[in-house]
Design an enzyme around this catalytic site. Structure first.
Site, PDB file in Angstrom:
ATOM      1  N   GLY A 140       0.796  -1.225   0.000  1.00  0.00           N
ATOM      2  CA  GLY A 140       0.000   0.000   0.000  1.00  0.00           C
ATOM      3  C   GLY A 140       0.827   1.272   0.000  1.00  0.00           C
ATOM      4  CG  ASP A 158      -0.649   4.876  -6.276  1.00  0.00           C
ATOM      5  OD1 ASP A 158      -1.276   5.542  -5.438  1.00  0.00           O
ATOM      6  OD2 ASP A 158      -0.831   3.667  -6.465  1.00  0.00           O
TER       7      ASP A 158
END
Ligand code: ADP
Ligand code: NG1
Ligand code: MG
Length: 487
Positions: A150, A197
């Protein structure tokens, strides 16, 4: 090539860093040739705004110190030679032609090979260059972002590969452009992620988190309160998001919820509406009102495929081609209410988190102007504790929602959150979930005691990790800078 353009990925001098030296020697040994340049792309911790980037809502991540570092050598021939300093990751060599011919296949169990992430990055770059490129690459990878946890090790690897390939062709795109390109590239792995991300990987700044919006992609620096630290703690449950359909299932459930809600508003089924953010815009309602609308329009606990087809006035086959992914076509049941509720409520928490940070800043700058919340903060006995509690509560609420509505937590994550709560520390799972890390909001004065508590009550009790390794798994972090090219 404008080295000083702040919108471009920066070019910096190769730093004096033992890790860079080691990677340099590794490359020299492996290929019997010299490194032409290095690329560094950081991992990230998402403070708040989970599973809402692909629904079009803003998120609030910050970059980590941990990164993927790549040493690259430019080749005249169209070939790729991929190595990793960690020998558990196998070598890979191939010829490259066009992006259409670059196939990315998982292993027999449906798990992606590690170098598939590199191939995704290269494929995306070749597509961006419309197959017009002249150089191949030798690449050596050294990563210290805990993988499958994560913290976005996958996107750092994809982004470092795209950036290396483009730089080898003398192309340095601007940060927003390459962030969007890398988000598209990573989808070749099979997951339909948002762009969080890759956005933070390129748009991060030191000392502040970033409030990231989509369409257009923007990043606004958010100063975090000085009296708190963000602590990351690994549950030690690793999960590769591309190896199952859990992630894509959530993406398509949100898509279908958006489609059904749009239909309820009277919009035609073939409208372009596909995200919950677009539906909100269509209804012209605020987030609170959208939450009420879900109860009204999506009352059922679960919807069968056939029910959704009927609601959308379409066929199951059309549903497959228009909205489902290869790994979700076989699903028969979809939870629309729960997923949509999480998304709108989480989007609301992101706004509140950001606003609270901005209000604190206004207060510190003496800009009160009769604002009710700012006055309340100003009048509180201990401002710092008051702010920590507001922000921390948002984190706890986020975790509860991810656990119960989004069903993407893991028992180890829940245990870490409970242990933290015992000490009055709010925390939540960060990243996609199903394992990986929590992020905790910890008053600076309590960081050492908190880390000690995690060590005793989690790592020593439940995990077989040596004392020195605990620092690798539980650490306080501050916002780092984004991707760079070292030449
Ligand atoms: P994350 O939450 O870390 O992004 P993902 O499931 O998206 O997790 O991707 C994790 C995968 O990325 C790993 O299983 C591995 O294939 C690849 N990966 C991450 N870091 C490295 C590394 N340092 N070297 C090789 N492969 C890596
Ligand atoms: P991780 O956990 O890093 O693989 C994924 C998605 C993000 C976002 C988060 C959940 C990718 C590349 N990343 O992150 O876009 O949706 O989950 O908030 O798909
Ligand atoms: Mg990932």
């Amino acid at each position: 090539m404008n080295i000083f353009n702040e919108n471009k990925v920066p070019l910096k001098k190769i730093p004096l860093d033992p890790r860079v030296d080691r990677l340099n020697s590794f490359f020299n040994n492996e290929f019997k040739s010299k490194v032409d340049f290095f690329v560094r792309v950081p991992g990230r911790v998402n403070i708040i705004g989970e599973h809402i980037d692909y629904c079009g809502f803003p998120v609030l991540p910050m970059a980590l110190e941990q990164d993927i570092l790549v040493a690259a050598g430019i080749l005249e021939q169209p070939e790729l030679h991929i190595r990793n300093v960690d020998n558990k990751y196998s070598n890979f060599d191939c010829k490259i032609t066009t992006f259409e011919e670059l196939n990315i296949e998982p292993d027999n169990n449906g798990r992606p090979y590690w170098y598939n992430y590199v191939l995704c990055g290269i494929k995306g770059a070749i597509e961006y260059l419309e197959n017009k490129y002249s150089h191949g690459l030798r690449l050596c990878v050294d990563g210290n972002i805990p993988p499958a946890s994560g913290l976005s090790s996958s996107s750092a690897l994809v982004s470092a590969s795209t950036l290396s390939f483009l730089y080898a062709q003398h192309s340095i795109p601007n940060k927003s452009e390459i962030a969007s390109l890398c988000a598209r590239s990573e989808r070749y792995i099979g997951t339909q992620g948002g762009g969080m991300d890759q956005a933070i990987a390129f748009l991060a700044e030191e000392n502040s988190a970033q409030y990231i919006t989509w369409n257009p992609l923007t990043a606004t620096a958010i100063e975090l309160p000085k009296n708190i630290a963000f602590v990351v703690a690994h549950s030690l449950a690793e999960v590769n998001k591309a190896a199952s359909n859990d992630f894509n299932r959530r993406v398509v459930e949100c898509r279908l919820a958006a489609k059904v809600l749009a239909r309820m508003s009277g919009s035609s089924t073939n409208s372009e509406i596909i995200t919950l953010k677009e539906v909100q815009k269509l209804f012209g309602k605020d987030l609170d009102e959208m939450i009420c609308l879900i109860q009204k329009h999506l009352p059922k606990e679960a919807y069968s495929k056939n029910e959704i087809s009927q609601l959308l006035d379409t066929t199951d086959e059309e549903l497959d081609t228009l909205y489902l992914t290869p790994n979700t076509k076989n699903l028969t049941e979809f939870k629309l209410k729960q997923r949509a509720l999480h998304v709108f409520q989480e989007a609301f928490r992101v706004q509140k988190f950001r606003d609270t940070c901005l209000q604190l800043k206004s207060l510190k700058n003496g800009e009160c102007n009769g604002n009710e919340t700012i006055d309340r903060i100003g009048n509180s006995e201990n401002k710092d504790d008051y702010i920590s509690e507001i922000l921390g509560t948002l984190l706890s609420e986020s975790h509860f929602s991810l656990k119960t509505l989004y069903e993407c937590s893991h028992e180890n994550l829940d245990l870490l959150v409970e242990i933290s709560k015992d000490m009055g520390i709010h925390s939540r799972l960060t990243g996609a979930g199903w394992g990986g890390c929590i992020v905790a909001l910890c008053p600076l004065s309590k960081v050492d005691t908190y880390l000690e508590k995690l060590k005793k009550e989690y790592y020593e009790k439940y995990c077989n990790v040596s004392e020195d390794c605990v620092q690798e798994y539980a650490f306080a972090t501050t916002p780092h800078y984004g991707a760079v090219i070292y030449v």
